[in-house]
Design an enzyme around this catalytic site. Structure first.
Site, PDB file in Angstrom:
ATOM      1  N   GLU A 278       0.832  -1.210   0.000  1.00  0.00           N
ATOM      2  CA  GLU A 278       0.000   0.000   0.000  1.00  0.00           C
ATOM      3  C   GLU A 278       0.863   1.255   0.000  1.00  0.00           C
ATOM      4  O   GLU A 278       0.520   2.263  -0.634  1.00  0.00           O
ATOM      5  CB  GLU A 278      -0.939  -0.006   1.208  1.00  0.00           C
ATOM      6  N   TRP A 281       2.021   1.708  -3.506  1.00  0.00           N
ATOM      7  CA  TRP A 281       0.932   2.280  -4.313  1.00  0.00           C
ATOM      8  C   TRP A 281       0.932   3.805  -4.206  1.00  0.00           C
ATOM      9  O   TRP A 281       0.763   4.508  -5.215  1.00  0.00           O
ATOM     10  CB  TRP A 281      -0.426   1.748  -3.830  1.00  0.00           C
ATOM     11  N   TRP A 310     -21.313   9.679 -19.859  1.00  0.00           N
ATOM     12  CA  TRP A 310     -21.778   9.738 -18.485  1.00  0.00           C
ATOM     13  C   TRP A 310     -23.178  10.329 -18.432  1.00  0.00           C
ATOM     14  O   TRP A 310     -23.551  11.166 -19.261  1.00  0.00           O
ATOM     15  CB  TRP A 310     -20.833  10.578 -17.637  1.00  0.00           C
ATOM     16  N   ASN A 345     -10.810   1.833   3.074  1.00  0.00           N
ATOM     17  CA  ASN A 345     -10.368   1.698   1.678  1.00  0.00           C
ATOM     18  C   ASN A 345     -11.254   0.761   0.857  1.00  0.00           C
ATOM     19  O   ASN A 345     -11.555   1.044  -0.310  1.00  0.00           O
ATOM     20  CB  ASN A 345      -8.913   1.212   1.615  1.00  0.00           C
ATOM     21  N   TRP A 363     -16.843  10.058 -12.886  1.00  0.00           N
ATOM     22  CA  TRP A 363     -15.961   9.853 -11.732  1.00  0.00           C
ATOM     23  C   TRP A 363     -15.466  11.162 -11.138  1.00  0.00           C
ATOM     24  O   TRP A 363     -15.161  11.234  -9.938  1.00  0.00           O
ATOM     25  CB  TRP A 363     -14.757   8.976 -12.117  1.00  0.00           C
ATOM     26  N   TRP A 386     -10.066   6.742  -7.819  1.00  0.00           N
ATOM     27  CA  TRP A 386     -11.300   6.987  -8.564  1.00  0.00           C
ATOM     28  C   TRP A 386     -11.192   6.509 -10.005  1.00  0.00           C
ATOM     29  O   TRP A 386     -12.122   5.909 -10.551  1.00  0.00           O
ATOM     30  CB  TRP A 386     -11.671   8.475  -8.496  1.00  0.00           C
TER      31      TRP A 386
END
Length: 473
Positions: A278, A281, A310, A345, A363, A386
């Site tokens: 993590e 990341w 969208w 998360n 998004w 996202w």
């Protein structure tokens, strides 16, 4: 005669293991400069919770610096473009010979820092830039073709291969210096809007961050891989807010792992390795900001994602924001976000995928709402998460992957304990009913019916994404 050094603090609000501060202290007398740019940060979407947390940590930093006899000067600039000239003027007035700062990587921050460095050099000031927030400066790790990595797993493998002990060596705390007689401390101004959450949930300062790290490593890290996806459990480190504003460094976290895990990062027990993943990341997303700057400009990482059609559905968007979608796990998570400034998360993924796939809402609407409420709001991780959920980003979930929120609820909150802690009346329901209450149970709790049918939403999303990605898979 030792030179006077100016250290410019931004999102690195600590004294321990601070590359720029230590380098400056080794060269001469140190003056600290803090420059809140509340106006620009608000334009960038950071909400009151994040700005209040930054302010409280800046105050805690100022107290620590004062104990080291390092005076704190404040440069008030609403916008980044006001910083270069004002900073040079302040450096001259203080009699400083050199400026030190730790690099930041979003587009506007990089341009600000370039202009500051240019202005300082033109004025005869030395400029010393340091790599602090990441272990490898963006561009140091590249693919065999010389490109920035766009997929996490090969990036992580390259990161582990290239990591040497010297990169993780912490910078010592500066020694207490003689107090300068010609510089006084200045007060850091508070942000214009108060936090919307109980700030006691997020105590400020690196001492608090270190205490959280110690508790996590001691009590929970070995079970992290097993328990991290269950929001009713306190299984995560709760350090994201402190990492985002630099009250603790990723290096300090990695060193704690090395100490705990017999000198290993990538192997040893599964929980520890998963947590290191993590942290990698977070660094990966900082590299993405530089290698693929379109993500800093509200554009999708994947060019073909611009073709997604969208929906404009303001009432459904508002229901999602308010936690009134009729899907208990989604609504409990959204209420956790608004009430605490943080979301687990696993739930960030589930709620983001619900907005972008079930409701087919852009998004960017969700990214902005999260950033406006999160105490740990940070462009790289928030945007990356996202775009992952929306299948528009780097390393993104395949567009045909849609989390079923009810299935996710039964799997990761099997007793409905998390749901019941956030949705009124659900504590009266049995565990099974909490995931998908009957119409009668919903009425008794004052809880709405689902705003969209999962199967119908899934088919709509699949056809919409397939049309956009038909030539790319």
């Amino acid at each position: 005669m030792p030179q006077r050094q100016l250290v410019w603090f931004r999102n690195d609000l600590r004294c321990a293991d601070h590359r720029a501060l230590y380098a400056a202290s080794a060269r001469g007398e140190v003056i600290a400069l803090i420059s809140p740019c509340y106006g620009q940060w608000r334009e960038h979407g950071h909400g009151a919770n994040k700005l209040d947390f930054w302010y409280r940590n800046a105050k805690a930093l100022a107290a620590q610096l004062d104990a080291l006899n390092i005076p704190v000067q404040v440069l008030e600039a609403e916008r980044f473009d006001q910083v270069p000239e004002a900073l040079v003027d302040r450096a001259r007035a203080l009699g400083c010979d050199a400026l030190h700062f730790n690099d930041e990587y979003a587009v506007n921050e990089r341009e600000r820092d370039r202009r500051v460095a240019e202005a300082c050099r033109a004025a005869g000031l030395e400029v010393h830039r340091h790599t602090d927030a990441v272990q490898f400066a963006p561009g140091e790790l590249r693919t065999g073709k010389g490109e920035y990595y766009s997929v996490f797993t090969p990036f992580a493998k390259a990161w582990h291969r290239a990591l040497e002990g010297s990169r993780l060596k912490p910078s010592p705390m500066p020694e207490r210096q003689p107090a300068p007689t010609d510089v006084v401390n200045e007060d850091i101004p508070a942000p214009p809007r108060p936090a919307t959450i109980d700030t006691a949930l997020w105590p400020a300062g690196e001492e608090e961050a270190q205490a959280r790290l110690s508790r996590f490593i001691r009590d929970r890290v070995r079970l992290y891989q097993r328990d991290r996806d269950f929001p009713a459990q306190a299984a995560t480190s709760a350090l994201s807010a402190y990492l985002a504003i630099g009250a603790i460094s990723a290096r300090q976290c990695l060193n704690a792992v090395l100490h705990h895990n017999n000198g290993h990062l990538a192997d040893g027990d599964a929980g520890t390795s998963a947590w290191v993943n993590e942290l990698v990341w977070r660094e990966f997303y900082q590299h993405i900001l530089v290698g693929y700057p379109q993500v800093c400009r509200h554009r999708p990482f994947r060019q073909e994602a611009q073709r997604i059609r969208w929906r404009d559905a303001p009432e459904e968007l508002e229901a999602w924001r308010q936690g009134r979608t009729g899907y208990p796990l989604i609504d409990a998570a959204m209420r956790q976000l608004v009430e605490t400034g943080w979301m687990h998360n696993r739930l960030r993924m589930v709620t983001a995928m619900f907005l972008t796939k079930h409701l087919l809402i852009d998004w960017r609407e969700g990214e902005a709402f999260f950033l406006d409420h999160l105490v740990d709001g940070e462009l790289g991780a928030n945007n990356g998460g996202w775009q992952w959920a929306a299948s528009t980003g780097t390393d993104a979930a395949p567009y045909f992957r849609l989390f079923n929120p009810t299935t996710q609820s039964r799997r990761f909150d099997p007793d409905g304990a998390f749901i019941a802690s956030w949705l009124e009346g659900f504590e009266e329901l049995d565990a099974k009913a909490r995931h998908a209450p009957s119409a009668q149970q919903r009425e008794a709790c004052g809880y709405p019916a689902p705003i969209v049918d999962h199967r119908a939403a899934r088919e709509r999303a699949l056809s919409t994404f397939a049309a956009a990605f038909k030539h790319h898979g």
